[in-house]
Design an enzyme around this catalytic site. Sequence first.
Site, PDB file in Angstrom:
ATOM      1  N   HIS A  65       0.822  -1.213   0.000  1.00 59.47           N
ATOM      2  CA  HIS A  65       0.000   0.000   0.000  1.00 59.47           C
ATOM      3  C   HIS A  65       0.861   1.272   0.000  1.00 59.47           C
ATOM      4  CE1 HIS A  65      -3.763  -2.222   0.686  1.00 59.47           C
ATOM      5  NE2 HIS A  65      -3.027  -2.993   1.483  1.00 59.47           N
ATOM      6  N   ASN A 138     -10.255  -3.540   1.415  1.00 61.78           N
ATOM      7  CA  ASN A 138      -9.826  -3.513   0.015  1.00 61.78           C
ATOM      8  C   ASN A 138     -11.009  -3.232  -0.891  1.00 61.78           C
ATOM      9  OD1 ASN A 138      -7.095  -4.092   0.523  1.00 61.78           O
ATOM     10  ND2 ASN A 138      -7.444  -6.303   0.452  1.00 61.78           N
ATOM     11  N   TYR A 348      -0.003  -4.898  11.597  1.00 60.43           N
ATOM     12  CA  TYR A 348      -0.160  -3.529  11.118  1.00 60.43           C
ATOM     13  C   TYR A 348       0.416  -2.518  12.106  1.00 60.43           C
ATOM     14  CZ  TYR A 348      -2.791  -4.371   6.857  1.00 60.43           C
ATOM     15  OH  TYR A 348      -3.153  -4.732   5.584  1.00 60.43           O
TER      16      TYR A 348
END
Length: 492
Positions: A65, A138, A348
């Site tokens: 990303h 997404n 993350y």
Amino acid sequence: MDPYRFRPSSAHNSTFWTTNSGAPVWNNNNSLTVGNRGPILLEDYHLIEKLANFDRERIPERVVHARGASAKGFFEVTHDVSHLTCADFLRAPGVVTPLIVRFSTVIHERGSPETIRDPRGFAVKFYTREGNFDMVGNNMPVFFIRDGMKFPDMVHALKPNPKNHIQEDWRIMDFFSHHPESLHMFTFLFDDVGIPKNYRHMPGFGVHTFKLINREGKETYCKFHWVPTCGEECLLEEEAVVVGGTNHSHATKDLYDAIAGGDYPEWKLYVQTMEIADQFNFDFDPLDVTKTWPEEMFPLQPVGRMVLNKNIDNFFAENEMLAFCPAIIVPGIYYTDDKLLQTRIFSYADTQRHRLGPNYLLLPVNAPKCAHHNNHHDGFMNFMHRDEEVNYFPSRYDPARHAGRYPIPHEIVHGVREKAVISKENNFQQPGERYRSWAPERQERFVNRMASALSDPRVTHEIRGVWISYLSQADQSLGMKVAAKLGMKASL
């Protein structure tokens, strides 16, 4: 006299150049040298500071990303869902919550074209009254793999070859030939929806199954869906070549220009819900991210709308330093045992601490807008001004106490420790159904894209045979068509 009376509130309000410490700069054009020809003196503090800051202008780009664009706006509840969740920002119709969104491509570098066939990220940060909620998803409702153990391998396979830095089909086809569950994702990626026209005409999906918990503690499985009000539009290969050839940042520009011109992008938020007691009544595992929930069985229920009505003020501060994590939830929303989600909860936040530092949640774009209090002191880049003497808990000198209790999942967890695949894989039914739902010309384009990827000279006969087997198990005619393109014979 107040010593701070004449101090500018920020650097850009000063009428004079200064160093970062506020000292005046009397010459911002020439280095301090011995004579006008040099050499340069190390004591030129302003020069050293200027160069050192410049050297550090770039932070490590995201592993995935990296290429993205952000915008700000609000979310408004339009339908009552209080029977499903006690989340404060969903408490009643009419409630408005500020937010920021980041759209992105997944695999390629920060400066890559936005017309590449690649999944897109669709991440929303809600600044709620009970802390932030990151809905990280997404533009496709499923994913390649179902266990986060395989995430590093998957990304490595999709990324450029480490030897020549070129993304190559043989590596992709090789890796995913070991993961038949990926076929469903390929029916999206290699379908016509594989290249969105821009970010405004792109849907979004939470992908994972979450839990909604209401005030009585009742838990309900949930999937999140964003539907663009302007419709979903995509680019075919020949269109993408034209668009990408004129502007590598066409989607970023489209988003920025639309908002600047008052044409505010809007999405409707829907949820699919499932009673937790029903989760074992289907031929697929509802927590499996390689599966969708059929809408005829689990209809979309409206929740609210998101409007993006403000462009970001600074690309670095509000796009590059914007950080998301699926672990950031609010009371009334909780995780499930989805294996991929469980790993993302750690991964993350961990990557953001590496990329931005341990105090990345203090950065303005990531910080909550509500009052917050904890004892996370010090550390790299902790710029919060604090003058408390008590940095421990509990204490009779600190009035801060626990918040009121809110419902959390209460099911009993038990089982044998094991490393195993889920019991209901069912890898081919949904890909086959999706393929058969398309018009013949759309099917043919998918066949051509699959055959093209498998035509890479380094894709072995064995790998091609595995893929033809997968495709044939999804739909026998699909397997036969791809086999014919490759000069092979299809067999189950």
